[in-house]
Design a protein around this motif. Sequence first.
Motif, PDB file in Angstrom:
ATOM      1  N   LEU A   3      27.780  -5.015   2.163  1.00  0.00           N
ATOM      2  CA  LEU A   3      27.711  -5.987   1.229  1.00  0.00           C
ATOM      3  C   LEU A   3      28.777  -5.770  -0.358  1.00  0.00           C
ATOM      4  N   PRO A   4      29.356  -6.480  -1.188  1.00  0.00           N
ATOM      5  CA  PRO A   4      29.886  -5.887  -1.873  1.00  0.00           C
ATOM      6  C   PRO A   4      29.781  -4.315  -2.398  1.00  0.00           C
ATOM      7  N   ARG A   5      30.142  -3.466  -2.606  1.00  0.00           N
ATOM      8  CA  ARG A   5      29.486  -1.931  -3.493  1.00  0.00           C
ATOM      9  C   ARG A   5      29.181  -1.859  -4.481  1.00  0.00           C
ATOM     10  N   GLU A   6      29.475  -2.957  -5.048  1.00  0.00           N
ATOM     11  CA  GLU A   6      28.993  -3.569  -6.863  1.00  0.00           C
ATOM     12  C   GLU A   6      27.385  -3.928  -6.961  1.00  0.00           C
ATOM     13  N   MET A   7      27.412  -4.649  -5.813  1.00  0.00           N
ATOM     14  CA  MET A   7      26.031  -4.792  -5.111  1.00  0.00           C
ATOM     15  C   MET A   7      25.094  -3.475  -5.062  1.00  0.00           C
ATOM     16  N   SER A   8      25.639  -2.806  -3.818  1.00  0.00           N
ATOM     17  CA  SER A   8      25.121  -1.928  -4.278  1.00  0.00           C
ATOM     18  C   SER A   8      24.425  -0.691  -5.205  1.00  0.00           C
ATOM     19  N   GLU A   9      25.240  -0.722  -5.846  1.00  0.00           N
ATOM     20  CA  GLU A   9      24.992  -0.047  -7.176  1.00  0.00           C
ATOM     21  C   GLU A   9      24.209  -0.403  -8.085  1.00  0.00           C
ATOM     22  N   GLN A  10      23.931  -1.538  -7.778  1.00  0.00           N
ATOM     23  CA  GLN A  10      23.141  -2.554  -9.128  1.00  0.00           C
ATOM     24  C   GLN A  10      21.431  -2.537  -8.471  1.00  0.00           C
ATOM     25  N   GLY A  11      21.917  -1.636  -7.033  1.00  0.00           N
ATOM     26  CA  GLY A  11      20.148  -1.441  -6.502  1.00  0.00           C
ATOM     27  C   GLY A  11      19.928  -2.346  -4.766  1.00  0.00           C
ATOM     28  N   ILE A  12      21.203  -3.057  -4.774  1.00  0.00           N
ATOM     29  CA  ILE A  12      20.416  -3.908  -3.690  1.00  0.00           C
ATOM     30  C   ILE A  12      20.675  -3.111  -1.646  1.00  0.00           C
ATOM     31  N   VAL A  13      20.130  -2.138  -1.729  1.00  0.00           N
ATOM     32  CA  VAL A  13      20.602  -1.187  -0.926  1.00  0.00           C
ATOM     33  C   VAL A  13      19.265  -1.022   0.259  1.00  0.00           C
ATOM     34  N   GLN A  68       4.152  -5.636  -5.374  1.00  0.00           N
ATOM     35  CA  GLN A  68       5.006  -4.616  -6.714  1.00  0.00           C
ATOM     36  C   GLN A  68       4.004  -5.508  -7.950  1.00  0.00           C
ATOM     37  N   ALA A  69       3.626  -6.400  -8.005  1.00  0.00           N
ATOM     38  CA  ALA A  69       2.766  -7.030  -8.370  1.00  0.00           C
ATOM     39  C   ALA A  69       1.602  -6.899  -9.046  1.00  0.00           C
ATOM     40  N   ILE A  70       0.602  -7.040  -7.698  1.00  0.00           N
ATOM     41  CA  ILE A  70      -0.608  -6.533  -7.036  1.00  0.00           C
ATOM     42  C   ILE A  70      -0.593  -5.268  -7.715  1.00  0.00           C
ATOM     43  N   ASN A  71       0.139  -4.664  -7.179  1.00  0.00           N
ATOM     44  CA  ASN A  71      -0.244  -2.395  -7.430  1.00  0.00           C
ATOM     45  C   ASN A  71      -0.261  -2.903  -8.162  1.00  0.00           C
ATOM     46  N   LEU A  72       0.632  -3.274  -9.824  1.00  0.00           N
ATOM     47  CA  LEU A  72       0.918  -2.782 -11.036  1.00  0.00           C
ATOM     48  C   LEU A  72      -0.744  -3.388 -11.294  1.00  0.00           C
ATOM     49  N   GLU A  73      -0.737  -4.768 -11.164  1.00  0.00           N
ATOM     50  CA  GLU A  73      -2.043  -5.250 -11.675  1.00  0.00           C
ATOM     51  C   GLU A  73      -3.177  -5.045 -11.629  1.00  0.00           C
ATOM     52  N   ILE A  74      -3.336  -3.819 -10.255  1.00  0.00           N
ATOM     53  CA  ILE A  74      -4.460  -2.696 -10.479  1.00  0.00           C
ATOM     54  C   ILE A  74      -4.526  -1.580 -11.076  1.00  0.00           C
ATOM     55  N   VAL A  75      -2.921  -1.015 -10.829  1.00  0.00           N
ATOM     56  CA  VAL A  75      -2.903   0.232 -12.132  1.00  0.00           C
ATOM     57  C   VAL A  75      -3.674  -0.437 -13.492  1.00  0.00           C
ATOM     58  N   GLN A  76      -3.234  -1.521 -14.342  1.00  0.00           N
ATOM     59  CA  GLN A  76      -3.631  -2.154 -15.248  1.00  0.00           C
ATOM     60  C   GLN A  76      -5.099  -2.305 -15.518  1.00  0.00           C
ATOM     61  N   LEU A  77      -6.078  -2.672 -14.298  1.00  0.00           N
ATOM     62  CA  LEU A  77      -7.147  -2.756 -14.254  1.00  0.00           C
ATOM     63  C   LEU A  77      -7.731  -0.982 -13.959  1.00  0.00           C
ATOM     64  N   ALA A  78      -7.439  -0.710 -13.839  1.00  0.00           N
ATOM     65  CA  ALA A  78      -8.264   0.854 -13.765  1.00  0.00           C
ATOM     66  C   ALA A  78      -7.542   1.266 -14.330  1.00  0.00           C
ATOM     67  N   HIS A 111       7.799  -2.293 -13.563  1.00  0.00           N
ATOM     68  CA  HIS A 111       7.382  -4.095 -13.313  1.00  0.00           C
ATOM     69  C   HIS A 111       8.256  -4.054 -13.339  1.00  0.00           C
ATOM     70  N   ARG A 112      10.683  -3.604 -13.824  1.00  0.00           N
ATOM     71  CA  ARG A 112      11.578  -3.735 -13.187  1.00  0.00           C
ATOM     72  C   ARG A 112      12.289  -3.910 -11.480  1.00  0.00           C
ATOM     73  N   LEU A 113      11.375  -3.264 -10.559  1.00  0.00           N
ATOM     74  CA  LEU A 113      11.302  -3.689  -9.121  1.00  0.00           C
ATOM     75  C   LEU A 113      11.190  -4.378  -8.675  1.00  0.00           C
ATOM     76  N   GLU A 114      10.388  -5.093  -8.976  1.00  0.00           N
ATOM     77  CA  GLU A 114       9.802  -6.358  -9.166  1.00  0.00           C
ATOM     78  C   GLU A 114      10.088  -7.589  -8.101  1.00  0.00           C
ATOM     79  N   PRO A 115      11.085  -7.405  -8.632  1.00  0.00           N
ATOM     80  CA  PRO A 115      12.237  -8.733  -7.551  1.00  0.00           C
ATOM     81  C   PRO A 115      12.106  -8.114  -6.156  1.00  0.00           C
ATOM     82  N   LEU A 116      12.369  -7.010  -5.907  1.00  0.00           N
ATOM     83  CA  LEU A 116      12.766  -6.542  -5.073  1.00  0.00           C
ATOM     84  C   LEU A 116      11.286  -6.016  -4.040  1.00  0.00           C
TER      85      LEU A 116
END
Length: 201
Positions: A164-174, A124-134, A114-119
Amino acid sequence: MTDAILVLNGGSSSLKFAVFQQQDELHLLVRGSVSSIGHHPRLHVAPSELSREIDRSLGDEPIGIAKAFEAIVSYLEDHALLRRIGTVGHRIVHGGQELTQATLLDERTLDALHRLEPLAPIHQAINLEIVQLAGRLLPEAKQVGCFDTAFHTARPELARLYGLPREMSEQGIVSYGFHGLSYRHIAAKLRERYGDAAICL
């Protein structure tokens, strides 16, 4: 008897499904989809040993992924498949940097996904809704996630970095890479056909 695996692949406009029987090798029992869910949804089931071909309208109004799931569940119930399902496999678009192989979906793993949804905000939201339904429908079944991003995690670090600045890569923007499950299947088929020569193709 829970000898069957239900596989679900949800996108922005469709929900595909297949059911396999667990034998020495996986045996396909049935496959199909609910398509055009945002326009004129249709249920299509390919002909198989269990069922004739089905291609029917689900109405003229758009439906959400939950209604598409209900249509598939209804078909599985009508063909005595639902009670046989002991495992549900889910295509999930984003596994981030940590989930790099098929993974049992428990509370901790789902929180991370769920924390990856912004990426990947739509899929991602659809996939996780299906997991919940199943999970609600089949509370005793194992839920397993397979991730499109996993195929690409072996790339060297330099290939995954943006300018991009390294701090952005370290935050997961890759660069994660997507459609990895399809690529893995294609790569396996190429190796099956051409052997080691497939590496050069």
